[in-house]
Design an enzyme around this catalytic site. Structure first.
Site, PDB file in Angstrom:
ATOM      1  N   CYS A 181      10.796 -25.214 -62.963  1.00 57.38           N
ATOM      2  CA  CYS A 181       9.959 -24.545 -64.244  1.00 57.38           C
ATOM      3  C   CYS A 181       9.855 -25.840 -65.164  1.00 57.38           C
ATOM      4  O   CYS A 181      10.913 -26.555 -65.440  1.00 57.38           O
ATOM      5  CB  CYS A 181      10.448 -23.342 -64.597  1.00 57.38           C
ATOM      6  SG  CYS A 181       9.446 -22.702 -66.066  1.00 57.38           S
ATOM      7  N   LEU A 182       8.862 -25.973 -65.576  1.00 54.24           N
ATOM      8  CA  LEU A 182       8.576 -27.117 -66.960  1.00 54.24           C
ATOM      9  C   LEU A 182       9.377 -26.565 -67.935  1.00 54.24           C
ATOM     10  O   LEU A 182       9.780 -27.509 -68.863  1.00 54.24           O
ATOM     11  CB  LEU A 182       7.111 -27.052 -67.171  1.00 54.24           C
ATOM     12  CG  LEU A 182       6.306 -27.881 -66.200  1.00 54.24           C
ATOM     13  CD1 LEU A 182       4.778 -27.666 -66.719  1.00 54.24           C
ATOM     14  CD2 LEU A 182       6.590 -29.176 -65.920  1.00 54.24           C
ATOM     15  N   GLY A 198       1.595 -25.733 -62.803  1.00 52.41           N
ATOM     16  CA  GLY A 198       0.767 -24.666 -63.699  1.00 52.41           C
ATOM     17  C   GLY A 198       1.537 -24.419 -64.877  1.00 52.41           C
ATOM     18  O   GLY A 198       2.607 -24.936 -65.366  1.00 52.41           O
ATOM     19  N   HIS A 253       5.700 -15.291 -65.676  1.00 49.47           N
ATOM     20  CA  HIS A 253       5.988 -16.091 -67.004  1.00 49.47           C
ATOM     21  C   HIS A 253       5.299 -15.063 -68.086  1.00 49.47           C
ATOM     22  O   HIS A 253       5.868 -14.781 -69.009  1.00 49.47           O
ATOM     23  CB  HIS A 253       5.324 -17.369 -67.469  1.00 49.47           C
ATOM     24  CG  HIS A 253       6.324 -18.573 -66.901  1.00 49.47           C
ATOM     25  ND1 HIS A 253       7.524 -18.503 -67.760  1.00 49.47           N
ATOM     26  CD2 HIS A 253       5.904 -19.550 -66.383  1.00 49.47           C
ATOM     27  CE1 HIS A 253       8.021 -19.756 -67.181  1.00 49.47           C
ATOM     28  NE2 HIS A 253       7.336 -20.490 -66.237  1.00 49.47           N
ATOM     29  N   GLN A 290       4.876 -20.511 -72.347  1.00 49.67           N
ATOM     30  CA  GLN A 290       5.475 -21.782 -72.419  1.00 49.67           C
ATOM     31  C   GLN A 290       5.215 -22.749 -73.357  1.00 49.67           C
ATOM     32  O   GLN A 290       5.868 -23.905 -73.565  1.00 49.67           O
ATOM     33  CB  GLN A 290       5.359 -22.563 -71.136  1.00 49.67           C
ATOM     34  CG  GLN A 290       5.957 -21.652 -69.891  1.00 49.67           C
ATOM     35  CD  GLN A 290       5.698 -22.596 -68.604  1.00 49.67           C
ATOM     36  OE1 GLN A 290       4.926 -22.566 -67.887  1.00 49.67           O
ATOM     37  NE2 GLN A 290       6.851 -23.271 -68.235  1.00 49.67           N
ATOM     38  N   HIS A 308       4.706 -17.307 -60.080  1.00 53.17           N
ATOM     39  CA  HIS A 308       5.233 -18.012 -61.090  1.00 53.17           C
ATOM     40  C   HIS A 308       5.046 -17.940 -62.360  1.00 53.17           C
ATOM     41  O   HIS A 308       5.589 -17.315 -63.295  1.00 53.17           O
ATOM     42  CB  HIS A 308       5.626 -19.426 -60.742  1.00 53.17           C
ATOM     43  CG  HIS A 308       6.611 -20.054 -61.610  1.00 53.17           C
ATOM     44  ND1 HIS A 308       7.866 -20.691 -61.431  1.00 53.17           N
ATOM     45  CD2 HIS A 308       6.492 -20.615 -62.961  1.00 53.17           C
ATOM     46  CE1 HIS A 308       8.424 -21.258 -62.231  1.00 53.17           C
ATOM     47  NE2 HIS A 308       7.513 -21.320 -63.483  1.00 53.17           N
ATOM     48  N   GLU A 309       3.687 -18.325 -62.530  1.00 49.57           N
ATOM     49  CA  GLU A 309       2.974 -18.074 -63.986  1.00 49.57           C
ATOM     50  C   GLU A 309       2.770 -16.604 -64.340  1.00 49.57           C
ATOM     51  O   GLU A 309       2.812 -16.202 -65.466  1.00 49.57           O
ATOM     52  CB  GLU A 309       1.585 -18.667 -64.021  1.00 49.57           C
ATOM     53  CG  GLU A 309       1.642 -20.243 -63.553  1.00 49.57           C
ATOM     54  CD  GLU A 309       2.695 -21.163 -63.995  1.00 49.57           C
ATOM     55  OE1 GLU A 309       3.192 -20.621 -65.325  1.00 49.57           O
ATOM     56  OE2 GLU A 309       3.002 -22.306 -63.481  1.00 49.57           O
TER      57      GLU A 309
HETATM   58 NI    NI Z   1       7.539 -22.062 -65.312  1.00 50.67          NI
END
Ligand code: NI
Length: 175
Positions: A98-99, A46, A144, A51, A140-141
């Site tokens: 997390c990316l 995701g 964000h 991000q 999670h998103e």
């Molecule tokens: Ni993330």
């Protein structure tokens, strides 16, 4: 379409409460396409607009379906504008990454099942029920776009663990 740079966890944009998307115009459509491409390029599950440095309430999530041998296969891509978790049930511990913080993982608590509501890219209200990894990705998103990072759910930042060696491409569960 373009692969966009993903900002790192210390970037202040990840701490802002992102703004609502009021209309899906050409620039939002391009952003959505670029976010999908960026998520694929990063082997992520995701991605949220902050991000890629855009403080808007917009997320993309890739649904993965497990086949008989337990291998993950890519499924439908879900685009949600102004996403909100409206219902949760159950609780479990999961290793999350997390990316924006590649190579690290932390064991946190997430709801087992969620209902998320938002607008699809046509501007129509949708509600999606999810469990497992998909439910984790939504939580999670949505975090964000509210300026929350997964490690905020740890009792202490010292509980972040380094992944060594890094997972192979396609095995990532970074969001
Ligand atoms: Ni993330």
């Amino acid at each position: 379409m373009a692969v966009l740079p993903i900002v790192r966890a210390d970037n202040p944009v990840l701490r802002e409460k992102a703004k609502k998307v009021t209309r899906v115009d050409q620039s939002i459509n391009k952003l959505i396409d670029d976010m999908i491409e960026t998520m694929h390029a990063a082997n992520g599950v995701g991605l949220a607009a902050p991000q890629v440095g855009v403080s808007l309430r917009l997320i993309v999530v890739q649904e993965f379906m497990e086949n008989e041998v337990g291998e993950l296969e890519p499924g439908q891509i879900i685009v949600l504008l102004n996403p909100e978790i409206v219902k949760t049930s159950g609780e479990y511990e999961t290793d999350e990454g997390c990316l924006s913080l590649p190579g690290y993982v932390g064991t946190i608590k997430r709801a087992e099942k969620v209902t998320v509501k938002g607008l699809n890219r046509q501007g129509k209200e949708v509600r999606i029920k999810a469990e497992g990894l998909l439910a984790e990705a939504f939580q999670h998103e949505v975090d964000h776009v509210n300026g929350i990072l997964f490690f905020d759910h740890l009792p202490s930042i010292d509980q972040l663990r380094r992944l060594q060696p890094r997972k192979k491409p396609g095995e990532s569960e970074e969001l």
